[in-house]
Design a protein around this motif. Structure first.
Motif, PDB file in Angstrom:
ATOM      1  N   GLU A  18      55.483 -39.243 -19.575  1.00 46.67           N
ATOM      2  CA  GLU A  18      55.521 -38.503 -18.302  1.00 46.67           C
ATOM      3  C   GLU A  18      55.768 -39.416 -17.109  1.00 46.67           C
ATOM      4  O   GLU A  18      56.438 -39.037 -16.160  1.00 46.67           O
ATOM      5  CB  GLU A  18      54.191 -37.771 -18.089  1.00 46.67           C
ATOM      6  N   ILE A  19      55.179 -40.593 -17.157  1.00 44.60           N
ATOM      7  CA  ILE A  19      55.274 -41.477 -15.984  1.00 44.60           C
ATOM      8  C   ILE A  19      56.603 -42.233 -15.936  1.00 44.60           C
ATOM      9  O   ILE A  19      57.151 -42.451 -14.865  1.00 44.60           O
ATOM     10  CB  ILE A  19      54.101 -42.483 -15.941  1.00 44.60           C
ATOM     11  N   THR A  20      57.124 -42.605 -17.118  1.00 42.30           N
ATOM     12  CA  THR A  20      58.344 -43.414 -17.142  1.00 42.30           C
ATOM     13  C   THR A  20      59.533 -42.695 -16.494  1.00 42.30           C
ATOM     14  O   THR A  20      60.261 -43.318 -15.712  1.00 42.30           O
ATOM     15  CB  THR A  20      58.658 -43.869 -18.584  1.00 42.30           C
ATOM     16  N   PRO A  21      59.731 -41.397 -16.774  1.00 36.84           N
ATOM     17  CA  PRO A  21      60.846 -40.708 -16.103  1.00 36.84           C
ATOM     18  C   PRO A  21      60.726 -40.733 -14.575  1.00 36.84           C
ATOM     19  O   PRO A  21      61.742 -40.744 -13.871  1.00 36.84           O
ATOM     20  CB  PRO A  21      60.743 -39.267 -16.625  1.00 36.84           C
ATOM     21  N   ALA A 302      48.743 -37.510 -15.051  1.00 37.90           N
ATOM     22  CA  ALA A 302      48.795 -38.979 -15.018  1.00 37.90           C
ATOM     23  C   ALA A 302      49.377 -39.491 -13.700  1.00 37.90           C
ATOM     24  O   ALA A 302      50.205 -38.841 -13.072  1.00 37.90           O
ATOM     25  CB  ALA A 302      49.636 -39.475 -16.177  1.00 37.90           C
ATOM     26  N   ASN A 303      48.908 -40.652 -13.320  1.00 37.27           N
ATOM     27  CA  ASN A 303      49.373 -41.302 -12.101  1.00 37.27           C
ATOM     28  C   ASN A 303      50.647 -42.111 -12.407  1.00 37.27           C
ATOM     29  O   ASN A 303      50.594 -43.080 -13.163  1.00 37.27           O
ATOM     30  CB  ASN A 303      48.261 -42.237 -11.609  1.00 37.27           C
ATOM     31  N   GLN A 352      45.232 -33.225  -3.862  1.00 38.12           N
ATOM     32  CA  GLN A 352      45.433 -33.548  -5.268  1.00 38.12           C
ATOM     33  C   GLN A 352      46.747 -33.002  -5.791  1.00 38.12           C
ATOM     34  O   GLN A 352      47.027 -31.810  -5.649  1.00 38.12           O
ATOM     35  CB  GLN A 352      44.266 -33.030  -6.090  1.00 38.12           C
ATOM     36  N   ILE A 353      47.536 -33.867  -6.392  1.00 32.09           N
ATOM     37  CA  ILE A 353      48.831 -33.461  -6.931  1.00 32.09           C
ATOM     38  C   ILE A 353      49.009 -34.024  -8.341  1.00 32.09           C
ATOM     39  O   ILE A 353      48.230 -34.854  -8.783  1.00 32.09           O
ATOM     40  CB  ILE A 353      50.001 -33.937  -6.023  1.00 32.09           C
ATOM     41  N   GLY A 354      50.058 -33.554  -9.012  1.00 33.28           N
ATOM     42  CA  GLY A 354      50.308 -33.989 -10.388  1.00 33.28           C
ATOM     43  C   GLY A 354      51.322 -35.131 -10.455  1.00 33.28           C
ATOM     44  O   GLY A 354      51.806 -35.628  -9.440  1.00 33.28           O
ATOM     45  N   THR A 355      51.634 -35.497 -11.695  1.00 32.63           N
ATOM     46  CA  THR A 355      52.546 -36.611 -11.963  1.00 32.63           C
ATOM     47  C   THR A 355      53.908 -36.401 -11.298  1.00 32.63           C
ATOM     48  O   THR A 355      54.417 -37.276 -10.590  1.00 32.63           O
ATOM     49  CB  THR A 355      52.775 -36.730 -13.489  1.00 32.63           C
TER      50      THR A 355
END
Ligand code: IPM
Ligand code: MG
Length: 367
Positions: A18-21, A302-303, A352-355
């Protein structure tokens, strides 16, 4: 357009996917804005690769990483693969990449963003202003030493790992430590256990010898147990720390927690072509220092900032694009300043927000 810069993208497992993109999207914007031709090639690694090929580091993935100028890695591992034999665990992919790409130096910055001071478990006055760098040796020491393994022994078993360092291995990582220190506060702290372990007695001797070439840098030594204590007691005494593979593994996690969230911290693994700051330096692997966090994977929680900041380190160390790297760092700073937080760094009153939204907000700042 300048020359093409080839980047192998290895998202791996869990939140790595999720974070890599998000980091890739940030690099794409940078490419557009500053007219650089980044070329991405995505491959499986870790558990994802085990599921598909039976091996955590398939040949095709390794080939792509070796052919690339830089590697952007997400994270590997998860409970699904924990019972496997050591030789084919997801973690072996990381160790294999480090070894095969000759990435002997691992740079792990721990920076406290002032607006996140309350996310740390330590008191504000202890951590305020923290900005330190752990330089960890990455392809030697007890992680790679022979003999190793578990064997039958006197009716039971015996587990063996070997801590071994040669002069050459110590010298090259010491030089990276001094080079990094030279560009910062000119203070280098070398960490060892020279009172007990001969291999690190040699470490201290060699680091002291290399110091002769860096008279402008102040060198001190500290035992690892004391360092662990001092990092918690008075972390501001440190600027650049240089240490062995295993001590660096442990101390960098401790250093990370000073900043409140391990979800914020990037890392760079570089090799012989990449003596810190050399303008022609290439080939490095860039990854968040956090793991695959299976407990929150697939939930847009995830951050992505550690991955995005890892992309910034890539620009700086592999491509000597200092301005572009600084632009990413500034964009991250602005998004945090505006109060946006992923759950790991959220406090009362923050947005608060998402990835995905976090990634989008950083891109917005850059665009
Ligand atoms: C790290 C990790 C790795 C290491 C593991 C996953 C092999 O903890 O990068 O710090 O021990 O080096
Ligand atoms: Mg670790």
């Amino acid at each position: 357009m300048t020359k093409k810069m080839k980047i192998a993208v290895l998202p791996g497992d869990g939140i790595g996917k999720e974070i890599t993109p998000q980091a890739v999207a940030v690099l794409e914007i940078i490419g557009k804005k500053y007219e650089h031709a980044f070329e991405f090639e995505t491959h499986i690694v870790g558990g994802a690769a085990i599921d598909e090929t039976g091996h955590p580091l398939p040949d095709e993935t390794l080939r792509s990483a070796m052919a690339a100028d830089a590697v952007l890695l997400g994270a590997v591992g998860g409970p699904k693969w924990e019972g496997l034999d050591y030789a084919i665990r997801p973690e072996r992919a990381l160790l294999g990449l480090r070894e095969k790409l000759g990435l002997f130096a691992n740079l792990r910055p721990a920076i406290l963003y002032p607006m996140l001071a309350d996310a740390s478990t330590l008191k504000r006055e202890v951590i305020e202003g923290i900005d330190l760098m752990v330089v960890r040796e990455l392809t030697g020491g007890i992680y790679f030493g022979q003999p190793r393994g578990v064997e039958t022994f006197e009716g039971g078993e015996r587990g063996i790992n070997t801590l071994v360092y040669t002069t050459a291995e110590i010298e090259r990582i010491a030089r990276i430590g001094f080079e990094v220190a030279r560009k910062r506060s000119k203070k280098l702290m070398s960490i060892d256990k020279a009172n007990v372990l001969e291999a690190t007695e040699l470490w201290r001797k060699v680091v002291t010898k290399v110091h002769k070439d860096y008279p402008d840098v102040a060198l001190s030594h500290m035992y690892v147990d004391n360092c662990a204590m001092q990092l918690i007691r008075n972390p501001k005494q440190f600027d650049v720390i240089v240490t062995t593979n295993m001590f660096g593994d442990i101390l960098s996690d401790a250093a990370a927690m000073l900043t409140g969230s391990i979800g914020m911290l990037p890392s760079a693994s570089i090799g012989k072509e990449c003596i810190a700051g050399r303008p022609d330096c290439l080939k490095g692997m860039y990854e968040p220092i956090h793991g695959s966090a299976p407990d929150i994977a697939g939930q847009d929680k995830a951050n992505p900032l550690a991955s995005i900041l890892s992309a910034a380190m890539m620009l700086k160390y592999s491509f000597a694009l200092e301005t572009e790297a600084a632009a990413i760092e500034a964009a991250v700073f602005k998004v945090l300043e505006a109060g946006y937080r992923t759950p790991d760094i959220a406090e009362a009153g923050s947005k608060q927000i998402g990835t995905e939204e976090m990634g989008r907000r950083v891109i917005e700042q850059l665009a």
